[in-house]
Write a protein that holds these residues in place. Structure first.
Motif, PDB file in Angstrom:
ATOM      1  N   ASP A 203      12.206  15.147   5.021  1.00 13.02           N
ATOM      2  CA  ASP A 203      12.620  14.086   5.666  1.00 13.02           C
ATOM      3  C   ASP A 203      12.055  14.255   7.439  1.00 13.02           C
ATOM      4  O   ASP A 203      12.851  14.869   8.146  1.00 13.02           O
ATOM      5  N   SER A 204      10.913  13.652   7.504  1.00 14.63           N
ATOM      6  CA  SER A 204      10.296  13.707   8.976  1.00 14.63           C
ATOM      7  C   SER A 204      10.942  12.595   9.593  1.00 14.63           C
ATOM      8  O   SER A 204      11.038  12.782  10.994  1.00 14.63           O
ATOM      9  N   ASN A 205      11.280  11.254   9.202  1.00 17.37           N
ATOM     10  CA  ASN A 205      11.792  10.361   9.739  1.00 17.37           C
ATOM     11  C   ASN A 205      13.057  10.659  10.658  1.00 17.37           C
ATOM     12  O   ASN A 205      13.190  10.383  11.871  1.00 17.37           O
ATOM     13  N   GLN A 206      13.704  11.521  10.200  1.00 15.92           N
ATOM     14  CA  GLN A 206      15.313  11.922  10.988  1.00 15.92           C
ATOM     15  C   GLN A 206      14.645  12.622  12.376  1.00 15.92           C
ATOM     16  O   GLN A 206      15.513  12.291  13.214  1.00 15.92           O
ATOM     17  N   TYR A 207      13.808  13.303  12.322  1.00 15.01           N
ATOM     18  CA  TYR A 207      13.317  14.106  13.466  1.00 15.01           C
ATOM     19  C   TYR A 207      12.349  13.041  14.252  1.00 15.01           C
ATOM     20  O   TYR A 207      12.765  13.385  15.638  1.00 15.01           O
ATOM     21  N   ALA A 208      11.694  12.374  14.027  1.00 20.75           N
ATOM     22  CA  ALA A 208      10.872  11.456  14.663  1.00 20.75           C
ATOM     23  C   ALA A 208      11.659  10.487  15.423  1.00 20.75           C
ATOM     24  O   ALA A 208      11.475  10.005  16.597  1.00 20.75           O
ATOM     25  N   LEU A 209      12.621   9.940  14.543  1.00 22.43           N
ATOM     26  CA  LEU A 209      13.412   8.627  15.029  1.00 22.43           C
ATOM     27  C   LEU A 209      14.351   9.159  16.179  1.00 22.43           C
ATOM     28  O   LEU A 209      14.887   8.728  17.094  1.00 22.43           O
ATOM     29  N   THR A 210      15.115  10.524  15.817  1.00 24.08           N
ATOM     30  CA  THR A 210      15.872  11.169  16.726  1.00 24.08           C
ATOM     31  C   THR A 210      15.061  11.308  18.154  1.00 24.08           C
ATOM     32  O   THR A 210      15.523  11.210  19.195  1.00 24.08           O
ATOM     33  N   ALA A 211      13.801  11.944  18.037  1.00 21.69           N
ATOM     34  CA  ALA A 211      12.904  11.811  19.507  1.00 21.69           C
ATOM     35  C   ALA A 211      12.815  10.496  20.001  1.00 21.69           C
ATOM     36  O   ALA A 211      13.013  10.373  21.265  1.00 21.69           O
ATOM     37  N   LEU A 212      12.540   9.537  19.213  1.00 26.24           N
ATOM     38  CA  LEU A 212      12.254   8.273  19.783  1.00 26.24           C
ATOM     39  C   LEU A 212      13.622   7.714  20.351  1.00 26.24           C
ATOM     40  O   LEU A 212      13.674   6.975  21.695  1.00 26.24           O
ATOM     41  N   VAL A 213      14.854   8.080  19.930  1.00 25.44           N
ATOM     42  CA  VAL A 213      16.280   7.538  20.384  1.00 25.44           C
ATOM     43  C   VAL A 213      16.308   8.157  21.892  1.00 25.44           C
ATOM     44  O   VAL A 213      16.665   7.616  22.848  1.00 25.44           O
ATOM     45  N   SER A 385      -2.665   4.731   6.133  1.00 25.56           N
ATOM     46  CA  SER A 385      -1.670   4.754   5.261  1.00 25.56           C
ATOM     47  C   SER A 385      -0.456   4.686   5.931  1.00 25.56           C
ATOM     48  O   SER A 385      -0.023   5.793   6.467  1.00 25.56           O
ATOM     49  N   SER A 386       0.712   4.036   5.683  1.00 27.20           N
ATOM     50  CA  SER A 386       1.979   3.998   6.342  1.00 27.20           C
ATOM     51  C   SER A 386       2.805   5.158   6.105  1.00 27.20           C
ATOM     52  O   SER A 386       3.853   5.645   6.668  1.00 27.20           O
ATOM     53  N   GLY A 387       2.210   5.594   4.879  1.00 29.54           N
ATOM     54  CA  GLY A 387       3.064   7.051   4.306  1.00 29.54           C
ATOM     55  C   GLY A 387       2.417   8.334   4.734  1.00 29.54           C
ATOM     56  O   GLY A 387       2.945   9.385   4.476  1.00 29.54           O
ATOM     57  N   ASN A 388       1.554   8.233   5.688  1.00 28.81           N
ATOM     58  CA  ASN A 388       0.781   9.594   6.511  1.00 28.81           C
ATOM     59  C   ASN A 388       1.248   9.885   7.495  1.00 28.81           C
ATOM     60  O   ASN A 388       0.690   9.436   8.620  1.00 28.81           O
ATOM     61  N   PRO A 389       2.099  10.738   7.726  1.00 28.38           N
ATOM     62  CA  PRO A 389       2.562  11.169   8.990  1.00 28.38           C
ATOM     63  C   PRO A 389       1.698  11.994   9.834  1.00 28.38           C
ATOM     64  O   PRO A 389       1.569  11.907  10.988  1.00 28.38           O
ATOM     65  N   VAL A 390       0.558  12.497   9.137  1.00 27.50           N
ATOM     66  CA  VAL A 390      -0.392  13.259   9.900  1.00 27.50           C
ATOM     67  C   VAL A 390      -1.323  12.331  10.805  1.00 27.50           C
ATOM     68  O   VAL A 390      -1.657  12.809  12.003  1.00 27.50           O
ATOM     69  N   SER A 391      -1.418  11.085  10.168  1.00 23.45           N
ATOM     70  CA  SER A 391      -2.422  10.052  11.149  1.00 23.45           C
ATOM     71  C   SER A 391      -1.517   9.775  12.534  1.00 23.45           C
ATOM     72  O   SER A 391      -2.266   9.289  13.387  1.00 23.45           O
ATOM     73  N   LEU A 392      -0.339   9.837  12.564  1.00 22.92           N
ATOM     74  CA  LEU A 392       0.263   9.460  13.667  1.00 22.92           C
ATOM     75  C   LEU A 392       0.157  10.305  14.923  1.00 22.92           C
ATOM     76  O   LEU A 392       0.622  10.112  16.003  1.00 22.92           O
ATOM     77  N   ALA A 393      -0.153  11.893  14.562  1.00 18.00           N
ATOM     78  CA  ALA A 393      -0.256  12.719  15.517  1.00 18.00           C
ATOM     79  C   ALA A 393      -1.416  12.039  16.852  1.00 18.00           C
ATOM     80  O   ALA A 393      -2.289  11.557  16.615  1.00 18.00           O
ATOM     81  N   GLY A 394      -0.523  12.195  18.174  1.00 23.41           N
ATOM     82  CA  GLY A 394      -1.506  11.640  19.173  1.00 23.41           C
ATOM     83  C   GLY A 394      -1.356  10.336  19.426  1.00 23.41           C
ATOM     84  O   GLY A 394      -2.054   9.868  20.331  1.00 23.41           O
ATOM     85  N   THR A 395      -0.497   9.451  18.714  1.00 25.23           N
ATOM     86  CA  THR A 395      -0.317   8.282  19.006  1.00 25.23           C
ATOM     87  C   THR A 395       0.385   7.842  20.376  1.00 25.23           C
ATOM     88  O   THR A 395       1.352   8.257  20.543  1.00 25.23           O
ATOM     89  N   ASN A 396      -0.544   6.975  21.080  1.00 28.19           N
ATOM     90  CA  ASN A 396       0.240   6.486  22.194  1.00 28.19           C
ATOM     91  C   ASN A 396       0.124   5.007  22.485  1.00 28.19           C
ATOM     92  O   ASN A 396       0.288   4.358  23.681  1.00 28.19           O
TER      93      ASN A 396
END
Length: 419
Positions: A203-213, A385-396
């Motif tokens: 569950d990577s969303n829990q950590y990503a969304l927590t950080a965004l919040v 791919s929206s299911g690819n968390p790896v491609s999100l690294a470095g996104t700004n």
């Protein structure tokens, strides 16, 4: 299915901003970084507090220069912080340092590089202008006027201003509490003491969304993973509503047999305002409000307000794009931030790679935004791919392709939302 603009407008209209009297904390200035002011701040002091020198040099009476360019230097130097100096008499000047208080009668400062000292006499090399290098009392700020307005987020610069104004205690809005839960029987917590079995994912969303919040200035309240079982999900949603101002759940908002979020929100009497949005990724977006409990029933401030519920898709890119585009602004408005923080920031950049979209929905393509030789550039990710968390690294940044826009070639200008 509503448009992205319609969704943003709908969401912001649903947000009931915190009230400065009821939803306010009084905190020490040392704890105020990142918080939002709940009241205008004014100071009883002018800035500068007194006329002072902006340079190391010599303070003089400009009117004396009509008679001579040679002045008599008084014995006492004027460094910063030495109190009130003696007044200047006609034909006199005083050695002064940056921040030093101008003596009575002085109205001009000549830089030391533009003067030549000969014993107790000063010869000027230039003809100064009246008022040169003098910071007048009240030039920067007049006592009693608004120094920093309500709704301003306190960064390092605001913190310095408040300290200079002797504000030891500040009134700030309380931080919104955002509960985060992940739905899906396939999910496993990162810290679970077991290996993944076939079909399971972390569950990577829990950590990503927590950080965004947290980045949005709110308090994150992770609830954890809820399997695809209705009663367990209902209990988790009920718990989240009880402790938070905003709830974000990821997954369970599409039209599959195990997508229970919308039907459970209907079951508890929520008003579902959005069930789908013409955005890619992020189409199955649910936004709802849950009515407030009566004051007699509610034990705290959070329970006395209606709650905002965001059901975002479970794919990592979809969840994060929905947060950046919609949720972040809602948190800002709820927490009292000024209006400029409610909406995303868009800039124009040069695409460093081809950008493609189907054109049926407003499309957000993630990548890296950078400044080079004064021009913004956008480097797209290698995989969308929206299911690819790896491609999100470095996104700004998110390149935006509007409806019916299917292609932006490398080298062309594209609108980018900074994240």
């Amino acid at each position: 299915m509503i448009t992205v603009t319609e969704a943003e407008t709908c969401i912001l209209n649903l947000v009931q901003p915190f009230e400065p009297d009821r939803d306010r904390d009084r905190i020490a200035l040392t704890d105020a970084l990142g918080r939002v002011l709940a009241r205008d701040v004014a100071s009883a002091m002018d800035f500068p507090h007194f006329d002072n020198s902006a340079m190391d040099g010599y303070a003089l009476r400009y009117e004396d220069l009509a008679q001579t360019t040679k002045l008599s230097i008084v014995d006492a130097d004027i460094p910063a912080g030495t109190g009130v100096p003696k007044p200047l008499e006609r034909g006199q000047c005083a050695r002064i340092f940056t921040g030093g208080m101008l003596p009575e009668g002085a109205d001009t400062v000549v830089m030391q590089e533009d003067a030549e000292r000969d014993g107790n006499s000063l010869n000027l090399k230039i003809e100064p202008q009246q008022g040169d290098y003098v910071r007048r009392r009240g030039e920067f700020y007049r006592a009693g006027s608004t120094l920093i307005p309500s709704g301003a987020r306190i960064s390092a610069s605001e913190l310095g201003v408040l300290a200079a104004a002797q504000c030891k205690i500040v009134d700030v809005y309380r931080q919104p509490v955002v509960a985060i839960l992940s739905t899906g029987s396939e999910l496993v917590d990162l810290y679970a003491d077991r290996s993944l079995t076939p079909g399971q994912i972390i569950d990577s969303n829990q950590y990503a969304l927590t950080a965004l919040v947290k980045q949005a200035g709110a308090i994150a309240y992770p609830i954890g993973i809820v399997p695809d079982r209705q009663e367990e999900l209902l209990a988790a949603i009920t718990r989240a509503i009880a402790v938070a101002d905003v709830v974000i759940s990821s997954g369970g908002v599409s039209v599959g047999d195990y997508d229970y979020v919308d039907r459970l929100l209907d079951r508890i009497g929520a008003d579902i305002c959005i069930r789908a949005c013409a955005i890619k990724p992020g189409k199955p977006l649910t936004v709802a409000t849950i009515p407030a409990r009566s004051q007699a029933e509610a034990p705290d401030r959070k329970s006395q307000r209606s709650k905002l519920y965001f059901g975002v898709p479970g794919n990592p890119a979809s969840a994060m794009v929905c947060f950046w585009r919609f949720v972040r602004g809602a948190i800002a408005k709820l927490g009292g931030a000024e209006k400029s923080h409610w909406h995303p920031k868009f800039i124009k950049a040069i695409a460093l790679g081809d950008l493609h979209a189907q054109g049926r929905r407003e499309t957000y393509l993630w990548g890296n935004l950078s400044l080079s030789d004064g021009y913004w550039q956008f480097t797209p990710a290698s995989n969308y791919s929206s299911g690819n968390p790896v491609s999100l690294a470095g996104t700004n940044g998110l390149a935006v392709l509007r409806v019916n826009q299917t292609y932006v070639p490398a080298g062309d200008e594209v609108l980018v939302m900074s994240v």
